[in-house]
Design a protein around this motif. Structure first.
Motif: not given
Length: 52
Positions: A20-28, A34-38
């Motif tokens: 679930q912790e991995v899924a939370d990061l993916v969802a974020f 997270a639109g400006n994270i590249t």
């Protein structure tokens, strides 16, 4: 087992990462927040990989 395995693996947080912790990061990362994270790299290993 939940305490011994993380210690033997060198996980500094003392526990194995939950799916679930991995899924939370993916969802974020898929969200508008997270639109400006590249070009970022995220390691979810409980501190197992040591940086120098």
């Amino acid at each position: 087992m939940d305490q011994v395995v993380p210690q033997q693996m060198g996980i500094s947080t003392g526990r194995i990462t939950e799916p679930q912790e991995v899924a939370d990061l993916v969802a974020f990362l898929a969200s508008p927040r997270a639109g400006n994270i590249t070009g970022a790299e995220f390691v979810i290993d409980g501190g197992q990989i040591k940086t120098t």
